[in-house]
Design a protein around this motif. Structure first.
Motif, PDB file in Angstrom:
ATOM      1  N   ASP A 102     -95.941  37.572   6.514  1.00 38.99           N
ATOM      2  CA  ASP A 102     -94.829  36.958   7.234  1.00 38.99           C
ATOM      3  C   ASP A 102     -95.324  35.675   7.899  1.00 38.99           C
ATOM      4  N   LYS A 103     -95.024  34.565   7.246  1.00 36.67           N
ATOM      5  CA  LYS A 103     -95.557  33.290   7.738  1.00 36.67           C
ATOM      6  C   LYS A 103     -94.918  32.881   9.065  1.00 36.67           C
ATOM      7  N   VAL A 104     -93.723  33.407   9.350  1.00 38.75           N
ATOM      8  CA  VAL A 104     -93.103  33.101  10.646  1.00 38.75           C
ATOM      9  C   VAL A 104     -93.920  33.788  11.752  1.00 38.75           C
ATOM     10  N   VAL A 154     -93.847  24.433  -0.950  1.00 43.11           N
ATOM     11  CA  VAL A 154     -93.450  23.167  -1.567  1.00 43.11           C
ATOM     12  C   VAL A 154     -93.910  22.021  -0.661  1.00 43.11           C
ATOM     13  N   VAL A 155     -94.833  21.239  -1.177  1.00 43.48           N
ATOM     14  CA  VAL A 155     -95.337  20.085  -0.438  1.00 43.48           C
ATOM     15  C   VAL A 155     -94.419  18.911  -0.790  1.00 43.48           C
ATOM     16  N   CYS A 156     -93.693  18.388   0.206  1.00 41.84           N
ATOM     17  CA  CYS A 156     -92.608  17.442  -0.097  1.00 41.84           C
ATOM     18  C   CYS A 156     -93.029  16.000   0.203  1.00 41.84           C
ATOM     19  N   ILE A 184     -91.300  25.583   8.201  1.00 40.21           N
ATOM     20  CA  ILE A 184     -91.329  24.149   7.862  1.00 40.21           C
ATOM     21  C   ILE A 184     -92.359  23.502   8.775  1.00 40.21           C
ATOM     22  N   GLU A 185     -93.283  22.780   8.181  1.00 40.02           N
ATOM     23  CA  GLU A 185     -94.335  22.207   9.026  1.00 40.02           C
ATOM     24  C   GLU A 185     -94.724  20.813   8.561  1.00 40.02           C
ATOM     25  N   GLU A 186     -95.433  20.114   9.433  1.00 46.48           N
ATOM     26  CA  GLU A 186     -95.871  18.763   9.105  1.00 46.48           C
ATOM     27  C   GLU A 186     -96.848  18.820   7.930  1.00 46.48           C
ATOM     28  N   ARG A 187     -96.779  17.792   7.102  1.00 47.64           N
ATOM     29  CA  ARG A 187     -97.695  17.718   5.962  1.00 47.64           C
ATOM     30  C   ARG A 187     -98.955  16.990   6.395  1.00 47.64           C
ATOM     31  N   LEU A 188    -100.090  17.676   6.253  1.00 50.69           N
ATOM     32  CA  LEU A 188    -101.362  17.071   6.631  1.00 50.69           C
ATOM     33  C   LEU A 188    -102.125  16.685   5.373  1.00 50.69           C
ATOM     34  N   VAL A 189    -103.126  15.864   5.554  1.00 51.97           N
ATOM     35  CA  VAL A 189    -103.968  15.533   4.397  1.00 51.97           C
ATOM     36  C   VAL A 189    -105.424  15.832   4.727  1.00 51.97           C
ATOM     37  N   PRO A 191    -109.317  17.571   2.602  1.00 50.37           N
ATOM     38  CA  PRO A 191    -109.812  18.584   1.676  1.00 50.37           C
ATOM     39  C   PRO A 191    -109.626  19.983   2.259  1.00 50.37           C
ATOM     40  N   GLU A 192    -109.552  20.953   1.363  1.00 47.56           N
ATOM     41  CA  GLU A 192    -109.335  22.333   1.811  1.00 47.56           C
ATOM     42  C   GLU A 192    -110.542  23.199   1.500  1.00 47.56           C
ATOM     43  N   VAL A 193    -110.827  24.116   2.404  1.00 43.29           N
ATOM     44  CA  VAL A 193    -111.851  25.126   2.121  1.00 43.29           C
ATOM     45  C   VAL A 193    -111.301  26.507   2.463  1.00 43.29           C
ATOM     46  N   HIS A 213    -108.981  25.530  -6.255  1.00 38.84           N
ATOM     47  CA  HIS A 213    -108.253  24.413  -6.870  1.00 38.84           C
ATOM     48  C   HIS A 213    -106.848  24.933  -7.114  1.00 38.84           C
ATOM     49  N   LYS A 214    -105.947  24.659  -6.169  1.00 36.95           N
ATOM     50  CA  LYS A 214    -104.654  25.367  -6.171  1.00 36.95           C
ATOM     51  C   LYS A 214    -103.656  24.804  -7.180  1.00 36.95           C
ATOM     52  N   ARG A 215    -103.722  23.495  -7.452  1.00 34.93           N
ATOM     53  CA  ARG A 215    -102.715  22.914  -8.344  1.00 34.93           C
ATOM     54  C   ARG A 215    -103.034  23.234  -9.793  1.00 34.93           C
ATOM     55  N   PRO A 223     -97.552  21.793  -9.861  1.00 31.82           N
ATOM     56  CA  PRO A 223     -97.214  22.842  -8.896  1.00 31.82           C
ATOM     57  C   PRO A 223     -98.434  23.630  -8.411  1.00 31.82           C
ATOM     58  N   ASN A 224     -98.266  24.253  -7.250  1.00 33.36           N
ATOM     59  CA  ASN A 224     -99.295  25.159  -6.735  1.00 33.36           C
ATOM     60  C   ASN A 224     -99.334  26.429  -7.577  1.00 33.36           C
ATOM     61  N   THR A 225    -100.524  26.982  -7.709  1.00 38.61           N
ATOM     62  CA  THR A 225    -100.706  28.247  -8.439  1.00 38.61           C
ATOM     63  C   THR A 225    -101.444  29.203  -7.518  1.00 38.61           C
ATOM     64  N   LEU A 282    -104.157  26.437   7.604  1.00 39.45           N
ATOM     65  CA  LEU A 282    -102.901  26.402   6.846  1.00 39.45           C
ATOM     66  C   LEU A 282    -102.331  27.798   6.704  1.00 39.45           C
ATOM     67  N   GLU A 283    -103.203  28.771   6.542  1.00 41.54           N
ATOM     68  CA  GLU A 283    -102.720  30.142   6.367  1.00 41.54           C
ATOM     69  C   GLU A 283    -103.855  31.116   6.622  1.00 41.54           C
ATOM     70  N   PHE A 284    -103.449  32.340   6.947  1.00 38.61           N
ATOM     71  CA  PHE A 284    -104.378  33.472   6.921  1.00 38.61           C
ATOM     72  C   PHE A 284    -103.934  34.402   5.804  1.00 38.61           C
TER      73      PHE A 284
HETATM   74  P1  AMP Z   1    -100.580  28.155   1.921  1.00 38.89           P
HETATM   75  O1  AMP Z   1    -100.135  29.270   1.013  1.00 38.89           O
HETATM   76  O2  AMP Z   1     -99.855  28.096   3.209  1.00 38.89           O
HETATM   77  O3  AMP Z   1    -102.060  28.043   2.072  1.00 38.89           O
HETATM   78  O4  AMP Z   1    -100.234  26.837   1.119  1.00 38.89           O
HETATM   79  C1  AMP Z   1    -100.658  26.640  -0.217  1.00 38.89           C
HETATM   80  C2  AMP Z   1    -101.158  25.241  -0.399  1.00 38.89           C
HETATM   81  O5  AMP Z   1    -100.142  24.302  -0.041  1.00 38.89           O
HETATM   82  C3  AMP Z   1    -102.345  24.889   0.478  1.00 38.89           C
HETATM   83  O6  AMP Z   1    -103.524  25.296  -0.096  1.00 38.89           O
HETATM   84  C4  AMP Z   1    -102.212  23.381   0.544  1.00 38.89           C
HETATM   85  O7  AMP Z   1    -102.718  22.766  -0.604  1.00 38.89           O
HETATM   86  C5  AMP Z   1    -100.732  23.169   0.576  1.00 38.89           C
HETATM   87  N1  AMP Z   1    -100.281  23.105   1.986  1.00 38.89           N
HETATM   88  C6  AMP Z   1     -99.877  24.136   2.763  1.00 38.89           C
HETATM   89  N2  AMP Z   1     -99.560  23.709   4.001  1.00 38.89           N
HETATM   90  C7  AMP Z   1     -99.775  22.379   4.026  1.00 38.89           C
HETATM   91  C8  AMP Z   1     -99.623  21.358   5.022  1.00 38.89           C
HETATM   92  N3  AMP Z   1     -99.170  21.636   6.240  1.00 38.89           N
HETATM   93  N4  AMP Z   1     -99.945  20.103   4.676  1.00 38.89           N
HETATM   94  C9  AMP Z   1    -100.377  19.792   3.430  1.00 38.89           C
HETATM   95  N5  AMP Z   1    -100.528  20.694   2.454  1.00 38.89           N
HETATM   96  C10 AMP Z   1    -100.236  21.994   2.733  1.00 38.89           C
END
Ligand code: AMP
Ligand code: GLY
Length: 427
Positions: A102-104, A154-156, A184-189, A191-193, A213-215, A223-225, A282-284
Protein backbone atom coordinates in the motif's frame (compact mmCIF):
# COMPACT_ATOMS: atom_id res chain seq x y z
CA UNK A 1 15.80 -28.71 9.42
CA UNK A 2 12.84 -29.02 7.11
CA UNK A 3 12.55 -25.84 5.08
CA UNK A 4 9.69 -24.67 2.88
CA UNK A 5 10.46 -22.02 0.25
CA UNK A 6 7.55 -20.25 -1.38
CA UNK A 7 7.70 -18.83 -4.89
CA UNK A 8 8.65 -19.75 -8.43
CA UNK A 9 10.80 -17.01 -9.95
CA UNK A 10 14.51 -16.39 -10.49
CA UNK A 11 14.81 -14.90 -7.03
CA UNK A 12 13.44 -18.10 -5.51
CA UNK A 13 15.72 -20.26 -7.67
CA UNK A 14 18.70 -18.32 -6.29
CA UNK A 15 17.32 -18.61 -2.74
CA UNK A 16 16.74 -22.36 -3.18
CA UNK A 17 20.31 -22.81 -4.39
CA UNK A 18 21.71 -20.99 -1.33
CA UNK A 19 19.34 -22.59 1.18
CA UNK A 20 20.05 -26.06 -0.13
CA UNK A 21 23.79 -25.51 0.33
CA UNK A 22 23.33 -24.81 4.05
CA UNK A 23 24.44 -27.55 6.45
CA UNK A 24 21.26 -26.77 8.41
CA UNK A 25 19.01 -27.77 5.52
CA UNK A 26 18.03 -31.45 5.71
CA UNK A 27 15.06 -31.29 3.40
CA UNK A 28 13.83 -28.49 1.14
CA UNK A 29 10.27 -28.19 -0.18
CA UNK A 30 9.53 -25.55 -2.79
CA UNK A 31 5.98 -24.40 -3.53
CA UNK A 32 5.41 -24.30 -6.40
CA UNK A 33 8.98 -23.79 -7.71
CA UNK A 34 10.00 -24.21 -11.34
CA UNK A 35 11.88 -26.86 -13.36
CA UNK A 36 15.23 -25.19 -12.63
CA UNK A 37 14.74 -25.88 -8.93
CA UNK A 38 13.67 -29.50 -9.27
CA UNK A 39 17.19 -30.77 -8.50
CA UNK A 40 17.41 -28.62 -5.35
CA UNK A 41 14.33 -29.81 -3.46
CA UNK A 42 10.87 -31.36 -3.63
CA UNK A 43 8.49 -29.32 -5.73
CA UNK A 44 5.07 -29.03 -4.11
CA UNK A 45 2.16 -28.14 -6.43
CA UNK A 46 0.69 -25.37 -4.26
CA UNK A 47 0.56 -21.85 -5.66
CA UNK A 48 2.35 -19.07 -3.74
CA UNK A 49 -0.94 -17.25 -3.09
CA UNK A 50 -2.78 -20.23 -1.61
CA UNK A 51 -2.28 -19.15 1.99
CA UNK A 52 -4.48 -21.72 3.74
CA UNK A 53 -3.10 -24.61 1.72
CA UNK A 54 0.48 -23.52 2.34
CA UNK A 55 -0.12 -23.14 6.08
CA UNK A 56 -1.78 -26.57 6.18
CA UNK A 57 1.08 -28.19 4.26
CA UNK A 58 3.65 -26.55 6.54
CA UNK A 59 1.76 -27.79 9.62
CA UNK A 60 1.35 -31.35 8.28
CA UNK A 61 5.02 -31.59 7.28
CA UNK A 62 6.22 -30.02 10.56
CA UNK A 63 8.23 -27.42 8.67
CA UNK A 64 10.94 -25.79 10.82
CA UNK A 65 11.42 -22.71 8.65
CA UNK A 66 9.30 -21.16 5.90
CA UNK A 67 10.97 -18.66 3.57
CA UNK A 68 8.51 -16.49 1.68
CA UNK A 69 9.91 -15.12 -1.58
CA UNK A 70 7.23 -12.94 -3.24
CA UNK A 71 5.26 -10.00 -1.88
CA UNK A 72 1.74 -11.28 -2.58
CA UNK A 73 1.67 -14.10 0.01
CA UNK A 74 3.26 -11.73 2.54
CA UNK A 75 0.58 -9.12 1.85
CA UNK A 76 -2.08 -11.84 2.15
CA UNK A 77 -0.83 -12.72 5.63
CA UNK A 78 1.06 -15.98 5.10
CA UNK A 79 3.51 -15.13 7.89
CA UNK A 80 0.59 -14.49 10.26
CA UNK A 81 -1.03 -17.80 9.27
CA UNK A 82 2.23 -19.71 9.81
CA UNK A 83 2.96 -17.97 13.10
CA UNK A 84 -0.47 -19.04 14.35
CA UNK A 85 0.64 -22.61 13.73
CA UNK A 86 3.93 -21.93 15.54
CA UNK A 87 5.92 -22.26 12.33
CA UNK A 88 8.91 -19.93 11.99
CA UNK A 89 8.57 -17.73 8.94
CA UNK A 90 11.12 -15.48 7.28
CA UNK A 91 9.19 -12.46 6.03
CA UNK A 92 7.09 -9.75 7.66
CA UNK A 93 3.55 -10.01 8.94
CA UNK A 94 0.69 -8.68 6.80
CA UNK A 95 1.01 -5.32 8.59
CA UNK A 96 4.72 -5.12 7.71
CA UNK A 97 4.08 -6.08 4.09
CA UNK A 98 1.87 -2.99 3.75
CA UNK A 99 5.08 -1.01 3.36
CA UNK A 100 5.10 -2.44 -0.15
CA UNK A 101 1.47 -3.43 -0.73
CA UNK A 102 0.00 0.00 0.00
CA UNK A 103 1.97 2.94 -1.31
CA UNK A 104 -0.39 5.40 0.37
CA UNK A 105 0.40 3.81 3.74
CA UNK A 106 4.08 3.66 2.85
CA UNK A 107 4.23 7.34 1.97
CA UNK A 108 2.57 8.29 5.26
CA UNK A 109 4.85 5.95 7.15
CA UNK A 110 7.94 7.52 5.60
CA UNK A 111 6.71 10.98 6.44
CA UNK A 112 6.08 10.00 10.07
CA UNK A 113 9.50 8.37 10.24
CA UNK A 114 11.21 11.45 8.81
CA UNK A 115 12.59 9.36 5.94
CA UNK A 116 13.56 11.41 2.94
CA UNK A 117 11.21 10.57 0.04
CA UNK A 118 9.90 12.50 -2.98
CA UNK A 119 7.27 15.06 -2.04
CA UNK A 120 3.86 13.58 -2.75
CA UNK A 121 0.44 12.49 -1.59
CA UNK A 122 -1.99 9.60 -1.72
CA UNK A 123 -5.48 9.79 -3.26
CA UNK A 124 -8.44 7.44 -3.14
CA UNK A 125 -10.71 9.35 -5.52
CA UNK A 126 -9.98 10.27 -9.12
CA UNK A 127 -11.48 13.71 -8.68
CA UNK A 128 -9.00 14.64 -5.95
CA UNK A 129 -6.10 13.09 -7.86
CA UNK A 130 -6.91 15.05 -11.04
CA UNK A 131 -7.36 18.27 -9.05
CA UNK A 132 -3.97 17.75 -7.43
CA UNK A 133 -2.24 17.23 -10.80
CA UNK A 134 -3.89 20.40 -12.09
CA UNK A 135 -2.55 22.34 -9.12
CA UNK A 136 1.07 21.31 -9.78
CA UNK A 137 3.60 22.58 -12.25
CA UNK A 138 6.56 20.27 -11.60
CA UNK A 139 7.05 16.92 -13.44
CA UNK A 140 5.14 14.17 -11.68
CA UNK A 141 5.14 10.43 -11.16
CA UNK A 142 1.83 8.59 -10.78
CA UNK A 143 1.83 5.26 -8.94
CA UNK A 144 -0.87 2.68 -8.45
CA UNK A 145 -1.00 2.22 -4.68
CA UNK A 146 -1.42 -1.56 -4.72
CA UNK A 147 0.75 -4.42 -5.95
CA UNK A 148 1.37 -4.31 -9.71
CA UNK A 149 4.43 -6.54 -10.23
CA UNK A 150 6.80 -3.59 -10.49
CA UNK A 151 4.86 -2.03 -13.34
CA UNK A 152 2.38 0.27 -11.62
CA UNK A 153 4.46 3.43 -11.95
CA UNK A 154 4.12 6.04 -14.70
CA UNK A 155 6.93 8.57 -14.91
CA UNK A 156 5.32 11.55 -16.67
CA UNK A 157 6.92 14.19 -18.86
CA UNK A 158 4.20 16.81 -18.42
CA UNK A 159 0.87 17.41 -16.64
CA UNK A 160 -1.13 16.08 -19.61
CA UNK A 161 0.62 12.74 -19.28
CA UNK A 162 0.00 12.81 -15.55
CA UNK A 163 -3.72 13.44 -16.05
CA UNK A 164 -3.82 10.54 -18.53
CA UNK A 165 -1.95 8.33 -16.09
CA UNK A 166 -4.45 9.06 -13.32
CA UNK A 167 -7.37 8.20 -15.62
CA UNK A 168 -5.69 5.07 -16.95
CA UNK A 169 -4.90 3.82 -13.47
CA UNK A 170 -8.04 4.86 -11.57
CA UNK A 171 -10.73 4.70 -14.27
CA UNK A 172 -9.51 2.25 -16.91
CA UNK A 173 -7.79 0.17 -14.22
CA UNK A 174 -4.82 -0.72 -16.38
CA UNK A 175 -3.17 -2.15 -13.26
CA UNK A 176 -6.41 -3.67 -11.92
CA UNK A 177 -7.44 -3.16 -8.31
CA UNK A 178 -3.92 -1.90 -7.55
CA UNK A 179 -5.21 1.37 -9.01
CA UNK A 180 -8.07 1.89 -6.55
CA UNK A 181 -5.79 4.50 -4.98
CA UNK A 182 -2.75 6.35 -6.32
CA UNK A 183 0.28 8.18 -5.01
CA UNK A 184 1.32 11.23 -6.98
CA UNK A 185 4.76 12.60 -6.30
CA UNK A 186 7.43 14.90 -7.65
CA UNK A 187 9.66 13.42 -10.32
CA UNK A 188 13.28 13.32 -9.21
CA UNK A 189 16.37 12.53 -11.21
CA UNK A 190 19.43 10.54 -10.29
CA UNK A 191 20.85 7.04 -10.43
CA UNK A 192 19.05 4.34 -8.49
CA UNK A 193 20.37 1.67 -6.17
CA UNK A 194 18.64 -1.20 -4.42
CA UNK A 195 19.67 -1.67 -0.83
CA UNK A 196 18.54 -4.76 1.04
CA UNK A 197 18.74 -5.20 4.77
CA UNK A 198 17.95 -8.10 7.06
CA UNK A 199 15.73 -6.97 9.92
CA UNK A 200 14.94 -8.76 13.18
CA UNK A 201 12.66 -6.12 14.66
CA UNK A 202 15.45 -4.54 16.66
CA UNK A 203 18.53 -4.63 14.48
CA UNK A 204 19.20 -4.18 10.78
CA UNK A 205 22.06 -5.74 8.82
CA UNK A 206 22.76 -4.05 5.52
CA UNK A 207 23.58 -6.27 2.55
CA UNK A 208 25.78 -5.19 -0.33
CA UNK A 209 23.89 -2.79 -2.59
CA UNK A 210 22.86 -3.66 -6.14
CA UNK A 211 21.68 -1.80 -9.22
CA UNK A 212 18.65 -2.89 -11.20
CA UNK A 213 17.72 -1.94 -14.79
CA UNK A 214 13.99 -1.31 -14.60
CA UNK A 215 13.18 -0.13 -18.12
CA UNK A 216 12.61 -2.62 -20.90
CA UNK A 217 14.88 -0.86 -23.39
CA UNK A 218 18.59 -0.15 -23.60
CA UNK A 219 19.77 3.19 -22.19
CA UNK A 220 16.80 3.08 -19.81
CA UNK A 221 14.06 3.63 -22.37
CA UNK A 222 10.52 2.28 -22.64
CA UNK A 223 8.10 1.09 -19.96
CA UNK A 224 9.10 -0.03 -16.48
CA UNK A 225 9.39 -3.78 -15.93
CA UNK A 226 10.03 -6.00 -12.94
CA UNK A 227 13.75 -5.63 -13.76
CA UNK A 228 15.80 -6.55 -16.84
CA UNK A 229 19.17 -7.10 -15.19
CA UNK A 230 21.23 -6.21 -12.16
CA UNK A 231 24.70 -6.11 -10.76
CA UNK A 232 26.20 -6.17 -7.29
CA UNK A 233 27.93 -4.43 -5.58
CA UNK A 234 26.93 -0.92 -6.62
CA UNK A 235 30.02 1.30 -6.32
CA UNK A 236 27.74 4.35 -6.47
CA UNK A 237 26.67 3.69 -2.92
CA UNK A 238 29.96 4.67 -1.34
CA UNK A 239 30.76 3.80 2.28
CA UNK A 240 29.86 7.36 3.29
CA UNK A 241 26.52 7.25 1.50
CA UNK A 242 25.80 3.83 2.95
CA UNK A 243 26.30 5.13 6.49
CA UNK A 244 24.04 8.05 5.67
CA UNK A 245 21.34 5.73 4.32
CA UNK A 246 21.64 3.59 7.44
CA UNK A 247 21.28 6.63 9.71
CA UNK A 248 18.61 8.51 7.77
CA UNK A 249 16.54 5.68 6.31
CA UNK A 250 17.08 2.26 7.88
CA UNK A 251 17.27 3.27 11.57
CA UNK A 252 14.16 5.52 11.37
CA UNK A 253 12.41 2.68 9.52
CA UNK A 254 13.19 0.27 12.39
CA UNK A 255 12.13 2.80 15.03
CA UNK A 256 8.86 3.54 13.30
CA UNK A 257 8.06 -0.15 12.80
CA UNK A 258 8.53 -0.59 16.54
CA UNK A 259 6.36 2.43 17.28
CA UNK A 260 3.60 0.97 15.08
CA UNK A 261 4.09 -2.42 16.82
CA UNK A 262 4.67 -4.05 13.44
CA UNK A 263 6.34 -7.45 13.59
CA UNK A 264 8.92 -7.25 10.82
CA UNK A 265 11.41 -10.11 10.69
CA UNK A 266 12.76 -10.66 7.22
CA UNK A 267 14.37 -8.54 4.58
CA UNK A 268 13.50 -5.02 3.57
CA UNK A 269 14.34 -3.58 0.17
CA UNK A 270 14.87 0.15 -0.09
CA UNK A 271 14.66 1.51 -3.64
CA UNK A 272 16.87 4.59 -3.45
CA UNK A 273 17.48 7.46 -5.80
CA UNK A 274 20.75 9.32 -5.32
CA UNK A 275 19.71 12.90 -5.99
CA UNK A 276 21.63 16.15 -5.74
CA UNK A 277 19.80 16.64 -2.43
CA UNK A 278 20.96 13.28 -1.06
CA UNK A 279 19.52 9.76 -1.11
CA UNK A 280 15.71 9.57 -1.34
CA UNK A 281 13.54 6.51 -0.80
CA UNK A 282 11.34 5.79 -3.82
CA UNK A 283 9.85 2.66 -2.32
CA UNK A 284 10.17 -0.05 0.27
CA UNK A 285 9.60 -3.66 -0.68
CA UNK A 286 8.98 -6.32 1.91
CA UNK A 287 11.07 -9.05 0.24
CA UNK A 288 14.26 -9.69 -1.70
CA UNK A 289 14.56 -7.86 -5.03
CA UNK A 290 14.22 -9.71 -8.29
CA UNK A 291 16.65 -9.79 -10.14
CA UNK A 292 18.95 -8.05 -7.60
CA UNK A 293 19.00 -11.15 -5.38
CA UNK A 294 20.53 -13.33 -8.07
CA UNK A 295 23.90 -11.50 -8.33
CA UNK A 296 23.75 -10.73 -4.59
CA UNK A 297 23.49 -14.39 -3.59
CA UNK A 298 26.16 -15.40 -6.08
CA UNK A 299 28.51 -13.35 -3.88
CA UNK A 300 27.22 -14.44 -0.46
CA UNK A 301 29.61 -16.88 1.15
CA UNK A 302 27.90 -17.19 4.55
CA UNK A 303 25.06 -19.53 5.44
CA UNK A 304 21.82 -17.81 4.47
CA UNK A 305 19.71 -20.11 6.65
CA UNK A 306 21.66 -19.07 9.74
CA UNK A 307 21.08 -15.41 8.86
CA UNK A 308 17.36 -15.99 8.33
CA UNK A 309 17.04 -17.80 11.65
CA UNK A 310 18.88 -14.92 13.34
CA UNK A 311 16.22 -12.55 11.95
CA UNK A 312 13.42 -14.70 13.32
CA UNK A 313 15.10 -15.24 16.71
CA UNK A 314 16.04 -11.56 17.01
CA UNK A 315 19.73 -12.40 17.10
CA UNK A 316 20.86 -10.44 14.09
CA UNK A 317 23.34 -8.51 16.23
CA UNK A 318 25.43 -11.70 16.34
CA UNK A 319 25.61 -12.10 12.57
CA UNK A 320 28.48 -11.20 10.26
CA UNK A 321 28.13 -12.02 6.60
CA UNK A 322 31.04 -12.84 4.32
CA UNK A 323 30.96 -11.77 0.67
CA UNK A 324 32.96 -12.82 -2.35
CA UNK A 325 34.81 -9.60 -3.24
CA UNK A 326 34.23 -10.26 -6.95
CA UNK A 327 31.31 -8.45 -8.58
CA UNK A 328 28.40 -10.36 -10.09
CA UNK A 329 26.01 -9.47 -12.87
CA UNK A 330 22.68 -10.84 -14.09
CA UNK A 331 21.06 -10.52 -17.53
CA UNK A 332 17.33 -11.23 -17.74
CA UNK A 333 16.11 -13.08 -20.84
CA UNK A 334 12.49 -12.18 -21.46
CA UNK A 335 9.69 -13.31 -23.75
CA UNK A 336 8.58 -11.40 -26.81
CA UNK A 337 6.29 -8.55 -25.79
CA UNK A 338 7.37 -8.47 -22.13
CA UNK A 339 7.31 -4.87 -20.93
CA UNK A 340 4.64 -3.89 -23.44
CA UNK A 341 1.92 -6.53 -23.17
CA UNK A 342 0.04 -7.57 -20.04
CA UNK A 343 1.42 -10.82 -18.62
CA UNK A 344 -1.65 -12.84 -19.64
CA UNK A 345 -1.11 -11.89 -23.29
CA UNK A 346 2.47 -13.05 -23.47
CA UNK A 347 3.04 -16.17 -25.58
CA UNK A 348 4.08 -19.12 -23.45
CA UNK A 349 5.18 -22.66 -24.21
CA UNK A 350 8.05 -21.65 -26.52
CA UNK A 351 10.88 -24.27 -26.48
CA UNK A 352 14.19 -23.17 -24.93
CA UNK A 353 17.58 -24.53 -26.02
CA UNK A 354 21.20 -24.12 -24.99
CA UNK A 355 20.91 -23.80 -21.20
CA UNK A 356 23.27 -26.68 -20.49
CA UNK A 357 25.96 -25.25 -22.79
CA UNK A 358 25.56 -21.84 -21.15
CA UNK A 359 25.65 -23.23 -17.62
CA UNK A 360 28.81 -25.22 -18.41
CA UNK A 361 30.81 -22.00 -18.85
CA UNK A 362 33.13 -21.04 -15.97
CA UNK A 363 31.78 -18.70 -13.28
CA UNK A 364 28.32 -18.71 -14.86
CA UNK A 365 25.07 -19.68 -13.15
CA UNK A 366 21.65 -19.78 -14.72
CA UNK A 367 18.49 -19.30 -12.69
CA UNK A 368 15.06 -20.11 -14.09
CA UNK A 369 12.44 -17.37 -13.73
CA UNK A 370 9.49 -18.35 -15.96
CA UNK A 371 9.97 -21.85 -17.31
CA UNK A 372 7.91 -25.04 -17.43
CA UNK A 373 8.21 -28.60 -18.75
CA UNK A 374 5.94 -29.54 -21.66
CA UNK A 375 6.08 -32.94 -23.31
CA UNK A 376 9.51 -33.49 -21.79
CA UNK A 377 10.92 -30.20 -23.09
CA UNK A 378 11.79 -26.99 -21.30
CA UNK A 379 9.56 -24.15 -22.48
CA UNK A 380 8.87 -20.52 -21.58
CA UNK A 381 6.15 -19.87 -19.02
CA UNK A 382 6.18 -16.15 -18.31
CA UNK A 383 7.51 -12.68 -19.12
CA UNK A 384 10.91 -13.03 -17.53
CA UNK A 385 12.20 -16.46 -18.49
CA UNK A 386 15.84 -16.93 -17.44
CA UNK A 387 18.48 -15.10 -15.43
CA UNK A 388 21.99 -15.51 -16.76
CA UNK A 389 24.47 -14.61 -14.01
CA UNK A 390 28.25 -14.50 -13.81
CA UNK A 391 31.03 -13.55 -11.43
CA UNK A 392 34.14 -11.73 -12.67
CA UNK A 393 37.38 -10.29 -11.32
CA UNK A 394 35.83 -6.97 -12.29
CA UNK A 395 32.45 -5.91 -13.63
CA UNK A 396 33.69 -5.94 -17.23
CA UNK A 397 34.68 -9.59 -16.91
CA UNK A 398 31.40 -10.51 -15.21
CA UNK A 399 29.59 -8.84 -18.14
CA UNK A 400 31.65 -10.57 -20.80
CA UNK A 401 31.04 -13.94 -19.14
CA UNK A 402 27.30 -13.40 -18.71
CA UNK A 403 26.80 -12.26 -22.31
CA UNK A 404 28.91 -15.16 -23.63
CA UNK A 405 26.46 -17.46 -21.83
CA UNK A 406 23.45 -15.55 -23.20
CA UNK A 407 24.76 -16.26 -26.73
CA UNK A 408 24.31 -19.99 -26.16
CA UNK A 409 20.64 -19.74 -25.21
CA UNK A 410 17.80 -19.49 -27.65
CA UNK A 411 14.02 -19.30 -27.71
CA UNK A 412 11.82 -17.68 -30.34
CA UNK A 413 11.14 -14.02 -29.48
CA UNK A 414 13.84 -13.85 -26.79
CA UNK A 415 14.65 -10.27 -25.82
CA UNK A 416 17.23 -8.86 -23.43
CA UNK A 417 19.14 -5.68 -22.77
CA UNK A 418 22.68 -5.58 -24.06
CA UNK A 419 23.76 -2.77 -21.74
CA UNK A 420 23.49 -4.39 -18.31
CA UNK A 421 26.40 -3.20 -16.18
CA UNK A 422 27.87 -0.86 -18.76
CA UNK A 423 27.34 2.05 -16.43
CA UNK A 424 28.46 0.36 -13.22
CA UNK A 425 30.16 2.98 -11.15
CA UNK A 426 28.80 6.01 -12.90
CA UNK A 427 25.05 5.44 -12.54
P1 AMP B 1 8.79 2.24 -7.52
O1 AMP B 1 8.02 0.98 -7.79
O2 AMP B 1 8.07 3.22 -6.67
O3 AMP B 1 10.20 2.02 -7.09
O4 AMP B 1 8.98 2.90 -8.94
C1 AMP B 1 9.52 2.18 -10.03
C2 AMP B 1 10.49 3.02 -10.79
O5 AMP B 1 9.87 4.23 -11.23
C3 AMP B 1 11.68 3.48 -9.96
O6 AMP B 1 12.66 2.52 -9.93
C4 AMP B 1 12.10 4.72 -10.72
O7 AMP B 1 12.85 4.40 -11.86
C5 AMP B 1 10.80 5.30 -11.17
N1 AMP B 1 10.33 6.28 -10.15
C6 AMP B 1 9.54 6.03 -9.08
N2 AMP B 1 9.34 7.15 -8.37
C7 AMP B 1 10.02 8.14 -8.98
C8 AMP B 1 10.19 9.54 -8.73
N3 AMP B 1 9.61 10.15 -7.70
N4 AMP B 1 10.96 10.23 -9.59
C9 AMP B 1 11.54 9.65 -10.67
N5 AMP B 1 11.40 8.35 -10.96
C10 AMP B 1 10.65 7.58 -10.13
N1 GLY C 1 13.81 -5.43 -9.16
C1 GLY C 1 12.83 -4.65 -8.54
C2 GLY C 1 12.09 -5.32 -7.48
O1 GLY C 1 12.40 -6.41 -7.07
O2 GLY C 1 11.13 -4.74 -7.01
Amino acid sequence: MKILLIGSGGREHALAWKIQSSPLCERLFIAPGNPGMASLGDLVPIQANAIDELARFAGDQKIDLAVIGPEVPLALGLTDALTEKKISAFGPSRAGAMLEADKVFSKKFMRQAGISTPEGRGFTTMRDALAYVESRTEPLVVKAAGLARGKGVVVCRDPVEALDAVRNIMEKKIFGAAGDAVVIEERLVGPEVSLLAFIDGRTAYLLDAAQDHKRIGENDTGPNTGGMGAFCPAPLLTEDLLRRVEREIIVPLLDTLTRHEIDYRGVVYAGLMLTAGGPKTLEFNCRFGDPETQPLLLRLQSDIVQAMLACIQRKLDRVTLRWDPRPALCVVLASEGYGYKPDDQITKGVPITGIDQAAALDHVRIFHAGTAMKDGRLVTAGGRVLNVCALGDDMAQARTRAYAAVEKIHFAGMQYRRDIGTRAGIG
